[in-house]
Every structure is written in C-alpha cells, then in structure tokens.
Design a protein around this motif. Structure first.
Motif: not given
Length: 345
Positions: A94, A96, A98-99, A103, A114, A149-150, A154, A157, A172, A176
């Motif tokens: 998964c 992310d 944004w960060t 994962y 992570a 899954w986010l 977001g 998680l 989160r 992250g």
C-alpha cells in the motif's frame, strides 16, 4: 502501460511455469496489448503505483523485499532502488502518496513493514508484528498479514490478517509512522473466514472485504464515531467443496459494481452496489478463462478487465458492457507465466 508481476521462482510441487519478472505491455490502437519489455524483479507478487513514472513491487521470498521501479524515456521499466527487511512472504504493497511511505504486508511472517520511500534510498520506518491464530489448522496457525489499505483521505491504515481473522486499525502520522487507533484497535471477523483484500466505497461510510477461506464478501459500516462493524455478507463461490479461495476485489464507481475473483472454481463474480445503503446483489459470474485467478485490474477508462490466471500462466482480457457486466469471452489472452498481479501505469 500495463504491468504484470510474474513469479520467477516456484517450488517443485507447483504445476506452473516460472515467469521472468515484471512484464510491460502497451495498448495499441486496435485495443490489443503487446509486449514492451521486462523488468527483472524477483517474484514480484504485487505492484503498486508510486506516482509519476514510478511504481513498486513486492519481492516475495524468504526475506522481505521491496523494489522501486521507473519508466525510462525509452518506454521500458528498470529497477531504481531496493531494500530488504526482516519478515518473509512479502505479498502486498500500500503506497501512501501523502508521505511517500510504502506499507508491505509479509504473509509468511505475519508482519507489516513501513518503508520510507521519499529519498533516493529507501529505509525502514517501522516494523509491526502480530500474534494469535485461527481455527483453520492448515492456514491459521499464526498471523498472516495479507494486505493493508489506506482510508479515504489517508489518515488511517487498515492491516488485514488472514491468520487471526482480524483487521488492525492504525492512525497514520505525518512521517508515515503508525500507531493503533485507540477508538477501535481491530475489527474482528467470523472465526475461520480469513480476510484478505479490502476496498472502500467512494461516498458511503462503507468498506468491503474478501474472505479467502469462507469465500464471502463482507460489508463493513462505520458509525458516526468511526467504529466499524459487519453489516452483511455475500457468497462469492458457486461451490464450496475442494480448494476454493476467494482473492481480489475491486469496486467500480463508474459501473456501481463490485467485482471479485475466485480460485479453484476459477471464476469472476460481480455484484450490484445499492447507492443508498451499499448492500450487494449478485448480478453475474463467468469463468476466468484460465486457472487460479489471483488478481485482476478493472480499467474503467478502456472498459476492460484484465485477469491474472496464475497456474495457467496467462492474463485474459475481458470487455465490460455499459451495465458493468463482464462479457464472458475474453478478447485477448496474454502469455504471462505465473501471473500474480496486474497494474496500470
């Protein structure tokens, strides 16, 4: 560009051909897919989009592995960075946006890793381990994190554990990192159901989860406090005897339909989704045109569904009609030994 992850190393007992890595395909003007090149990753069992021209592949094996790949100006894909970490059986990613954290679900070790992917070199950000078991003596002797899954937006998680029949919830952080959601640290599922993959509804406080062992799709609903509970379940398989294992699912906003694939019965199944309450209604099923459909990609832009049949070693391309139903005869069969995952770049 379409990417197909193929297992490159197989146990002797598995009746399948080994693949060559990540097969890249281009879609021609006639709608057919043709080979663009191969990126030589090791056992790339899952692929995830990483933004722009980059993507990630889980390298499934005795040690956890993640590779970052990129599309070159020449239109081929190559490995840009890689990392190894404790854990085994990396089977899902998964990413992310944004960060820039990835994962990685490690099925065999039952752990979640992570990885900070923001720099030129990737680094381990956090490692999470689990304990417990389930009632299935052959599949649930310990934890088996199969995916994560986010949530929409977001902020959270969800880690799906087939081995203990739980989905673990994490908040989160800005970097992250993850910490358990104090409001509901985990969501229990019926014993022996074996949750595997998850999808969130685009507008309702609802999510859907495939259960690999009980061959169901479960509907989760979130109350005003964000606490989730199971509000319904629907069978995915036309039969239950023998080896029958539900795998992936995808929710289509365009068609108002949820699709899933079932190994053993080797079929695709799809449900209408009620736009008001999210409940499902079985609408159709058809053969996957191969053996052991592990994963698929619904491409809403082209109105096609590409199914990775692992044991028959092919990806079959189906058309989706205007109602969202799968037309039962594939329009193309792509040779892809030990196909495990399909992604669009």
């Amino acid at each position: 560009m379409i990417l197909i992850g193929e297992y490159t190393q197989l146990p002797d007992w598995l009746p399948a051909r080994a693949g060559t890595g990540i097969l890249a395909l281009r879609r021609e003007s006639d709608g057919m897919y043709r080979e663009q090149g191969v990126c030589p990753a090791k056992n790339p069992s899952y692929l995830a989009f990483g933004g722009g021209e980059s993507f990630y592949a889980a390298e499934e094996g005795g040690q956890g592995g993640l590779v970052r790949c990129k599309k070159t100006p020449e239109g081929v894909c190559e490995i840009d960075a890689s990392i190894r970490f404790p854990g085994s059986g990396s089977c899902h990613i998964c990413f992310d946006p944004w960060t820039a954290a990835a994962y990685v679900a490690n099925y065999e070790s039952g752990s979640l890793t992570a990885v900070d992917c923001s720099g030129e070199e990737m680094r381990i950000l956090q490692e999470l381990s689990y304990c417990g078991s389930g009632p299935n003596p052959s599949r649930q002797t310990g934890p088996h994190i199969h995916s994560s899954w986010l949530s929409p937006g977001g902020g959270e998680l969800f880690a799906v554990d087939l081995g203990t029949d739980q989905i673990y919830r994490y908040l989160r952080g800005a970097d992250g990192s993850l910490r358990p959601n104090p409001r509901q640290p985990s969501i229990p599922f019926p014993p022996g159901s074996g949750p595997r993959h998850m999808a969130f509804h685009h507008s309702l406080p609802t999510a859907y989860v495939t259960a690999e062992l009980s061959n169901e799709v479960f509907m989760l609903q979130f109350d005003l406090d964000g606490v989730a509970s199971i509000r319904g379940s629907w069978s995915t398989a036309a039969r239950q005897e023998g080896m029958v294992l539900t795998a992936h699912l995808q929710l289509s906003r365009r068609y108002g339909t949820l699709y899933a694939c079932v190994r053993g019965t080797d079929e695709l199944v799809w449900f209408s989704v009620d736009p008001d309450n999210g409940r499902l209604d079985l609408r159709g099923r058809c053969p996957s045109a191969g053996r052991f459909p592990r994963h698929f990609l619904l491409d809403e832009e082209t109105g096609t569904l590409l199914v990775a049949n692992q044991l028959s070693g092919d990806v079959c391309v189906f058309r989706i009609d205007a109602k969202g139903d799968v037309e039962p005869t594939p329009v193309q069969r792509i040779d892809a030994p030990s196909a495990a995952a399909v992604m669009k770049l």
